[in-house]
Design an enzyme around this catalytic site. Sequence first.
Site, PDB file in Angstrom:
ATOM      1  N   HIS A  33      41.584  -5.462  37.314  1.00 20.40           N
ATOM      2  CA  HIS A  33      40.768  -6.047  38.392  1.00 20.40           C
ATOM      3  C   HIS A  33      40.053  -4.939  39.186  1.00 20.40           C
ATOM      4  O   HIS A  33      38.888  -5.093  39.557  1.00 20.40           O
ATOM      5  CB  HIS A  33      41.645  -6.838  39.368  1.00 20.40           C
ATOM      6  CG  HIS A  33      42.326  -8.030  38.760  1.00 20.40           C
ATOM      7  ND1 HIS A  33      43.678  -8.067  38.532  1.00 20.40           N
ATOM      8  CD2 HIS A  33      41.842  -9.221  38.346  1.00 20.40           C
ATOM      9  CE1 HIS A  33      43.996  -9.248  38.009  1.00 20.40           C
ATOM     10  NE2 HIS A  33      42.907  -9.960  37.879  1.00 20.40           N
ATOM     11  N   LYS A 149      38.550  -9.026  28.418  1.00 20.78           N
ATOM     12  CA  LYS A 149      39.899  -9.375  27.944  1.00 20.78           C
ATOM     13  C   LYS A 149      39.990 -10.870  27.651  1.00 20.78           C
ATOM     14  O   LYS A 149      40.529 -11.275  26.641  1.00 20.78           O
ATOM     15  CB  LYS A 149      40.936  -8.980  29.002  1.00 20.78           C
ATOM     16  CG  LYS A 149      42.338  -9.470  28.680  1.00 20.78           C
ATOM     17  CD  LYS A 149      43.342  -8.948  29.672  1.00 20.78           C
ATOM     18  CE  LYS A 149      43.329  -9.691  30.989  1.00 20.78           C
ATOM     19  NZ  LYS A 149      43.797 -11.084  30.908  1.00 20.78           N
ATOM     20  N   GLN A 153      36.923 -17.136  27.695  1.00 17.05           N
ATOM     21  CA  GLN A 153      36.527 -17.503  29.064  1.00 17.05           C
ATOM     22  C   GLN A 153      35.131 -16.948  29.372  1.00 17.05           C
ATOM     23  O   GLN A 153      34.264 -17.655  29.899  1.00 17.05           O
ATOM     24  CB  GLN A 153      37.559 -16.958  30.053  1.00 17.05           C
ATOM     25  CG  GLN A 153      37.121 -17.038  31.496  1.00 17.05           C
ATOM     26  CD  GLN A 153      38.216 -16.676  32.460  1.00 17.05           C
ATOM     27  OE1 GLN A 153      39.110 -17.462  32.688  1.00 17.05           O
ATOM     28  NE2 GLN A 153      38.146 -15.489  33.041  1.00 17.05           N
ATOM     29  N   SER A 185      47.435  -7.268  32.204  1.00 16.26           N
ATOM     30  CA  SER A 185      47.378  -8.688  32.567  1.00 16.26           C
ATOM     31  C   SER A 185      48.464  -8.973  33.592  1.00 16.26           C
ATOM     32  O   SER A 185      49.573  -8.433  33.495  1.00 16.26           O
ATOM     33  CB  SER A 185      47.614  -9.547  31.320  1.00 16.26           C
ATOM     34  OG  SER A 185      47.882 -10.882  31.705  1.00 16.26           O
TER      35      SER A 185
END
Length: 201
Positions: A33, A149, A153, A185
């Site tokens: 992130h 990743k 999506q 993750s």
Amino acid sequence: MADLLHTAAELRARARAGRRAVVMTMGALHEGHATLVRTAREAAGTDGEVVVTVFVNPLQFGAGEDLDRYPRTLEADIKTASQAGADVVFAPSVEEVYPGGEPQVRVTAGPMGSVLEGATRPGHFDGVLTVVAKLLHLTAPDVALFGQKDAQQLAVIRRMARDLNFDVEIVGVPTVREDDGLARSSRNRYLSPGERRTALA
Ligand code: PAF
């Protein structure tokens, strides 16, 4: 420290500065992130602003999935997001995002949402797209960044933006990995040592 906002009204009231880049997350921020936020900082430029959303979206969790135990670490997330260059952390409540309760009308991922991961998680990508659409409306960014990743999506989000004429640039950011190659993750913490080794396959 980034400003912490909880409501759409607070976000709307905030004076907009330059180009706005958004990173959407469900919290439990890690280096993956942080890389997204740093890339967003570059995309927004010094005159622009970076908004990080933190929202655990109930709509994308299936029955028996980990909605209740999904890690919620807002204080640490604000620190990580700020250090990586965020100006705003937008952390709305479930009621703020879904004021009428479970939405009757949703965005559907269509055939793209029922293959690969979607084959074993029915409705998951509809839940993702519905909240991404809502968060795009609420944050009104020029650019939104998502990790490569979550390849499926990213693909359905790109397709939604194209098919439904969202006026936003969608940027995919390369995966950040552990030293042994495992993709970072938030859910890696659920793995037993054995599962952690198997995950490398
Ligand atoms: O990738 C995630 O963390 C989530 O699926 C997202 C894009 C924030 C939507 O809830």
